[in-house]
Design an enzyme around this catalytic site. Sequence first.
Site, PDB file in Angstrom:
ATOM      1  N   ASN A   4       0.864  -1.183   0.000  1.00 33.68           N
ATOM      2  CA  ASN A   4       0.000   0.000   0.000  1.00 33.68           C
ATOM      3  C   ASN A   4       0.899   1.231   0.000  1.00 33.68           C
ATOM      4  O   ASN A   4       1.473   1.582   1.024  1.00 33.68           O
ATOM      5  CB  ASN A   4      -0.887  -0.045   1.265  1.00 33.68           C
ATOM      6  CG  ASN A   4      -1.718   1.204   1.435  1.00 33.68           C
ATOM      7  OD1 ASN A   4      -1.827   2.032   0.532  1.00 33.68           O
ATOM      8  ND2 ASN A   4      -2.317   1.343   2.613  1.00 33.68           N
ATOM      9  N   LYS A   6       0.163   4.314  -0.382  1.00 35.60           N
ATOM     10  CA  LYS A   6      -0.430   5.529   0.209  1.00 35.60           C
ATOM     11  C   LYS A   6      -0.134   6.740  -0.675  1.00 35.60           C
ATOM     12  O   LYS A   6      -0.077   6.612  -1.895  1.00 35.60           O
ATOM     13  CB  LYS A   6       0.058   5.710   1.652  1.00 35.60           C
ATOM     14  CG  LYS A   6      -0.166   4.444   2.492  1.00 35.60           C
ATOM     15  CD  LYS A   6       0.021   4.653   3.959  1.00 35.60           C
ATOM     16  CE  LYS A   6      -0.152   3.320   4.686  1.00 35.60           C
ATOM     17  NZ  LYS A   6      -0.112   3.459   6.134  1.00 35.60           N
ATOM     18  N   HIS A  90      -9.541   1.308   5.051  1.00 36.42           N
ATOM     19  CA  HIS A  90      -8.263   1.482   5.744  1.00 36.42           C
ATOM     20  C   HIS A  90      -8.454   2.480   6.884  1.00 36.42           C
ATOM     21  O   HIS A  90      -9.231   3.427   6.763  1.00 36.42           O
ATOM     22  CB  HIS A  90      -7.217   1.996   4.753  1.00 36.42           C
ATOM     23  CG  HIS A  90      -5.834   1.998   5.313  1.00 36.42           C
ATOM     24  ND1 HIS A  90      -5.396   2.967   6.183  1.00 36.42           N
ATOM     25  CD2 HIS A  90      -4.806   1.132   5.167  1.00 36.42           C
ATOM     26  CE1 HIS A  90      -4.154   2.695   6.541  1.00 36.42           C
ATOM     27  NE2 HIS A  90      -3.764   1.589   5.932  1.00 36.42           N
ATOM     28  N   GLU A  92      -6.798   4.884   7.834  1.00 32.82           N
ATOM     29  CA  GLU A  92      -6.583   6.288   7.454  1.00 32.82           C
ATOM     30  C   GLU A  92      -7.812   6.866   6.749  1.00 32.82           C
ATOM     31  O   GLU A  92      -8.132   8.043   6.906  1.00 32.82           O
ATOM     32  CB  GLU A  92      -5.312   6.405   6.586  1.00 32.82           C
ATOM     33  CG  GLU A  92      -4.065   6.243   7.446  1.00 32.82           C
ATOM     34  CD  GLU A  92      -2.880   5.602   6.748  1.00 32.82           C
ATOM     35  OE1 GLU A  92      -2.825   5.576   5.509  1.00 32.82           O
ATOM     36  OE2 GLU A  92      -1.989   5.094   7.469  1.00 32.82           O
ATOM     37  N   GLU A 156      -5.564  -4.823  10.808  1.00 32.30           N
ATOM     38  CA  GLU A 156      -4.539  -3.810  11.028  1.00 32.30           C
ATOM     39  C   GLU A 156      -4.869  -3.017  12.288  1.00 32.30           C
ATOM     40  O   GLU A 156      -5.683  -2.078  12.234  1.00 32.30           O
ATOM     41  CB  GLU A 156      -4.492  -2.833   9.842  1.00 32.30           C
ATOM     42  CG  GLU A 156      -4.124  -3.456   8.530  1.00 32.30           C
ATOM     43  CD  GLU A 156      -3.549  -2.416   7.580  1.00 32.30           C
ATOM     44  OE1 GLU A 156      -2.403  -2.600   7.150  1.00 32.30           O
ATOM     45  OE2 GLU A 156      -4.222  -1.427   7.285  1.00 32.30           O
ATOM     46  N   GLY A 162       2.344   2.236  10.845  1.00 30.34           N
ATOM     47  CA  GLY A 162       3.343   3.290  10.728  1.00 30.34           C
ATOM     48  C   GLY A 162       4.075   3.615  12.018  1.00 30.34           C
ATOM     49  O   GLY A 162       4.822   4.589  12.081  1.00 30.34           O
ATOM     50  N   SER A 202       3.219  -2.080  10.525  1.00 26.01           N
ATOM     51  CA  SER A 202       4.662  -2.146  10.806  1.00 26.01           C
ATOM     52  C   SER A 202       5.298  -3.486  10.440  1.00 26.01           C
ATOM     53  O   SER A 202       6.223  -3.943  11.113  1.00 26.01           O
ATOM     54  CB  SER A 202       4.942  -1.789  12.273  1.00 26.01           C
ATOM     55  OG  SER A 202       4.568  -0.441  12.521  1.00 26.01           O
TER      56      SER A 202
HETATM   57  P1  PGA Z   1       2.749   0.300   7.707  1.00 23.16           P
HETATM   58  O1  PGA Z   1       1.283   0.540   7.091  1.00 23.16           O
HETATM   59  O2  PGA Z   1       3.264  -0.997   7.109  1.00 23.16           O
HETATM   60  O3  PGA Z   1       3.536   1.478   7.268  1.00 23.16           O
HETATM   61  O4  PGA Z   1       2.582   0.204   9.181  1.00 23.16           O
HETATM   62  C1  PGA Z   1       0.403  -0.522   6.921  1.00 23.16           C
HETATM   63  C2  PGA Z   1      -0.867  -0.031   6.314  1.00 23.16           C
HETATM   64  O5  PGA Z   1      -1.266   1.106   6.599  1.00 23.16           O
HETATM   65  O6  PGA Z   1      -1.512  -0.747   5.538  1.00 23.16           O
END
Ligand code: PGA
Length: 244
Positions: A4, A6, A90, A92, A156, A162, A202
């Site tokens: 992903n 982003k 997601h 976000e 998640e 992140g 992460s």
């Molecule tokens: P990350 O993000 O691997 O940077 O923690 C995962 C995600 O948001 O799908």
Amino acid sequence: MVGNWKLHNTVGEAIALVERLKAVIGDPRGREVAVAPPFTALYAVRGALCGTPIALAGQDCHSEERGAFTGAIAPSMLRDVGCRYVILGHSERRGLFGETDATVNRKVRAALAAGLGAILCVGERAGEPAREVIPRQLEAGLAGIAGLDGVVIAYEPVWAIGSGTPASPEDAVTVAGLVRERLAAGWGEAAARATRVLYGGSVNAANAGHFLGREAIDGALVGGASLDAVAFAGIVEAAPPFGH
Ligand code: PGA
């Protein structure tokens, strides 16, 4: 394994990343790999992926196929540009763009109707009980869906995204079990077993094997580490090929 990206990568940067990925990933040998670039790079990345087994995914889509929805992208547009999957719900999107469970459900239904695989993200915030949040998000996100064909669930935990601090593999396995319990209650044991459950938050090349080696976890949704071709290839390598 889904990368992903982003809000990262211009068209030129996206092509450069895909070229590096192609060079290091080689033959994924039975593992399924997808990348989710921003909308503006999808068409170019599709061209760069041509002839490779790496699939394309959208990061989001709208629930309507057409109309006065400035800024939105329809599920069939993602299909048209070559996407096999779309990431939906997601954290976000939920947290920063105000998406509710009801919005996410409309998107999931529209994506499936358009023939896209829907990667539905669920996860608790820090301090929330996963045991309550995950079944609720699944129930709402999948409401009105006749079957689980095309549905992929990504667990998640919001606090793990992140942050550099993933969930423990044991906790991820426990929640994957909760996910399958809920799916089995709605659609039966066989459908629940056949549905892929990913872990995200992460994941990096060093810890991926701890998650991907578990039977309950079928793959990873990867943010930050998917922007680095070598790291993402390492995560793909950490997954046992199908049938193992
Ligand atoms: P990350 O993000 O691997 O940077 O923690 C995962 C995600 O948001 O799908």
